[in-house]
Design an enzyme around this catalytic site. Structure first.
Site, mmCIF file in Angstrom:
data_model
loop_
_atom_site.group_PDB
_atom_site.id
_atom_site.type_symbol
_atom_site.label_atom_id
_atom_site.label_comp_id
_atom_site.label_asym_id
_atom_site.label_seq_id
_atom_site.Cartn_x
_atom_site.Cartn_y
_atom_site.Cartn_z
ATOM 1 N N SER A 255 0.884 -1.177 0.000
ATOM 2 C CA SER A 255 0.000 0.000 0.000
ATOM 3 C C SER A 255 0.914 1.216 0.000
ATOM 4 O O SER A 255 2.097 1.106 0.351
ATOM 5 C CB SER A 255 -0.832 -0.020 1.293
ATOM 6 O OG SER A 255 -1.466 1.218 1.506
ATOM 7 N N TYR B 185 -1.790 -1.012 10.519
ATOM 8 C CA TYR B 185 -1.793 -1.244 9.070
ATOM 9 C C TYR B 185 -0.494 -0.735 8.443
ATOM 10 O O TYR B 185 0.127 -1.417 7.621
ATOM 11 C CB TYR B 185 -3.008 -0.528 8.479
ATOM 12 C CG TYR B 185 -3.255 -0.727 7.003
ATOM 13 C CD1 TYR B 185 -3.955 -1.839 6.533
ATOM 14 C CD2 TYR B 185 -2.836 0.218 6.062
ATOM 15 C CE1 TYR B 185 -4.222 -2.001 5.175
ATOM 16 C CE2 TYR B 185 -3.094 0.063 4.708
ATOM 17 C CZ TYR B 185 -3.792 -1.045 4.264
ATOM 18 O OH TYR B 185 -4.059 -1.203 2.915
HETATM 19 N N1 LIG Z 1 -8.652 -0.011 -1.221
HETATM 20 C C1 LIG Z 1 -7.552 0.701 -1.057
HETATM 21 O O1 LIG Z 1 -7.556 1.952 -1.096
HETATM 22 C C2 LIG Z 1 -6.233 -0.008 -0.826
HETATM 23 C C3 LIG Z 1 -5.060 0.759 -0.905
HETATM 24 C C4 LIG Z 1 -3.839 0.135 -0.716
HETATM 25 C C5 LIG Z 1 -3.781 -1.211 -0.453
HETATM 26 N N2 LIG Z 1 -4.943 -1.941 -0.374
HETATM 27 C C6 LIG Z 1 -4.809 -3.359 -0.117
HETATM 28 O O2 LIG Z 1 -5.401 -4.065 -1.171
HETATM 29 C C7 LIG Z 1 -5.763 -5.377 -0.732
HETATM 30 C C8 LIG Z 1 -7.167 -5.660 -1.173
HETATM 31 O O3 LIG Z 1 -8.045 -4.778 -0.511
HETATM 32 P P1 LIG Z 1 -9.340 -4.140 -1.183
HETATM 33 O O4 LIG Z 1 -9.190 -2.673 -1.093
HETATM 34 O O5 LIG Z 1 -9.597 -4.785 -2.480
HETATM 35 O O6 LIG Z 1 -10.436 -4.514 -0.082
HETATM 36 P P2 LIG Z 1 -11.489 -5.689 0.002
HETATM 37 O O7 LIG Z 1 -11.991 -5.661 1.396
HETATM 38 O O8 LIG Z 1 -12.453 -5.568 -1.136
HETATM 39 O O9 LIG Z 1 -10.623 -7.003 -0.262
HETATM 40 C C9 LIG Z 1 -9.950 -7.709 0.745
HETATM 41 C C10 LIG Z 1 -10.078 -9.181 0.424
HETATM 42 O O10 LIG Z 1 -9.293 -9.924 1.364
HETATM 43 C C11 LIG Z 1 -10.104 -10.972 1.873
HETATM 44 N N3 LIG Z 1 -9.626 -11.347 3.203
HETATM 45 C C12 LIG Z 1 -9.639 -10.590 4.333
HETATM 46 N N4 LIG Z 1 -9.141 -11.293 5.363
HETATM 47 C C13 LIG Z 1 -8.797 -12.512 4.870
HETATM 48 C C14 LIG Z 1 -8.229 -13.670 5.447
HETATM 49 N N5 LIG Z 1 -7.920 -13.729 6.752
HETATM 50 N N6 LIG Z 1 -7.996 -14.742 4.654
HETATM 51 C C15 LIG Z 1 -8.326 -14.703 3.330
HETATM 52 N N7 LIG Z 1 -8.879 -13.632 2.736
HETATM 53 C C16 LIG Z 1 -9.114 -12.556 3.498
HETATM 54 C C17 LIG Z 1 -11.512 -10.378 1.887
HETATM 55 O O11 LIG Z 1 -12.510 -11.360 2.030
HETATM 56 C C18 LIG Z 1 -11.521 -9.675 0.552
HETATM 57 O O12 LIG Z 1 -11.817 -10.562 -0.498
HETATM 58 C C19 LIG Z 1 -5.560 -5.363 0.786
HETATM 59 O O13 LIG Z 1 -4.322 -5.989 1.087
HETATM 60 C C20 LIG Z 1 -5.501 -3.888 1.109
HETATM 61 O O14 LIG Z 1 -4.782 -3.629 2.288
HETATM 62 C C21 LIG Z 1 -6.166 -1.358 -0.567
#
Ligand SMILES: NC(=O)c1ccc[n+]([C@@H]2O[C@H](COP(=O)([O-])OP(=O)(O)OC[C@H]3O[C@@H](n4cnc5c(N)ncnc54)[C@H](O)[C@@H]3O)[C@@H](O)[C@H]2O)c1
Length: 253
Positions: free
Chosen positions: A145, A158
């Site tokens: 991230s 985080y």
């Molecule tokens: N959305 C943003 O702005 C952003 C920015 C930077 C990084 N991220 C990172 O991107 C990744 C995806 O996040 P997103 O934004 O798509 O959110 P999201 O909540 O849509 O996706 C997260 C996914 O991880 C799964 N998950 C959570 N805990 C889990 C576990 N213990 N075992 C297996 N699966 C699990 C959830 O069910 C979901 O499918 C994450 O690592 C998040 O930290 C997101």
């Protein structure tokens, strides 16, 4: 260059493919020809699979919690058992604990970020690396991230976990670079997904964020997927240990 981002005949493992960035990336991989194996704890992974099948692609999902090392071993075995191979892995599952100042954070919230966002990537990489060592190569992309490079207020568990994912990515690149295995990370900025919907829905937050953001907007998950495919492809054959920002210029500012 033409045809280098073609995953026909290949299989890709994705954690956290039920929603958000993982779902968009799973669809992009399938469109590029890959068979996709999703590991997730959320049954909406079944919706991702259905979408991919409607689009003419191949995908399945396996219930697997990234905090459980045995589940990660089973997930890799499921991918190899079902598709006969695993060529790349996208370790993307993550959680964002509630935002609070560091001195108010309960241990369970700190542990949640460390367990899912950091140890989850570690356990997945261990299982994937054992397979890639056996077959003589592969590519891994970890979702860090911009919070793995800079800090935003109230997000210390985080931020700590994502900084460590950047470190883990470099460490693995160093350990396995001569063995045909590349390990990179992506550092997305603000992507509108279920994780961040509460920010997207807050006018106060978006007014503040967009005013200070070089691109003046958030991104959609589909804008993240292309970089993951690139990093997993032969077009990225000399990119190793890198963390690629996909943040509309946020960290350049
Ligand atoms: N959305 C943003 O702005 C952003 C920015 C930077 C990084 N991220 C990172 O991107 C990744 C995806 O996040 P997103 O934004 O798509 O959110 P999201 O909540 O849509 O996706 C997260 C996914 O991880 C799964 N998950 C959570 N805990 C889990 C576990 N213990 N075992 C297996 N699966 C699990 C959830 O069910 C979901 O499918 C994450 O690592 C998040 O930290 C997101």
């Amino acid at each position: 260059m033409a045809g280098m981002i073609d995953f026909s005949g290949k299989a890709v493992l994705i954690t956290g493919g039920a929603t958000g960035i993982g779902r968009a990336t799973a669809r992009a991989f399938a469109t590029a020809g890959a068979a996709v194996m999703i590991g997730d704890v959320d049954a909406r992974a079944g919706e991702t699979v259905a979408l991919i099948e409607q689009e003419g692609g191949k995908a399945s999902w396996f219930e697997a919690n990234v905090v459980d090392p045995a589940a990660m071993v089973a997930l890799v075995a499921e991918c190899v058992g079902k598709y006969g191979r695993m060529d790349a892995a996208f370790n993307n599952a993550g959680v964002l604990p509630p935002q609070r100042p560091l001195h108010e954070i309960p241990l369970d919230e700190f542990n949640l970020a460390i367990d899912v966002d950091l140890k989850g990537v570690f356990f997945a990489m261990q299982a994937e690396l054992r397979h890639f060592l056996k077959v003589g190569g592969g590519a891994i992309v970890n979702t860090a991230s911009v919070g793995g490079l800079i800090a935003d207020p109230g997000m210390s568990p985080y931020i700590a976990a994502k900084h460590a994912v950047v470190g883990l990515t470099k460490a693995a690149a160093v350990d396995y670079g001569r063995l045909g295995i590349r390990v990179n990370a992506i550092a997305p900025g603000f992507v509108v997904t279920p994780m961040t919907q509460h920010w997207a829905d807050s006018k106060e937050f978006t007014d503040m964020f967009f005013a200070g953001n070089v691109s003046g907007r958030a991104s959609q998950p589909e804008e993240i997927a292309g970089t993951v495919l690139h990093l997993c492809s032969d077009a990225a054959s000399y990119i190793n240990g890198a963390t690629i920002t996909i943040d509309g210029g946020q960290t350049a500012h």
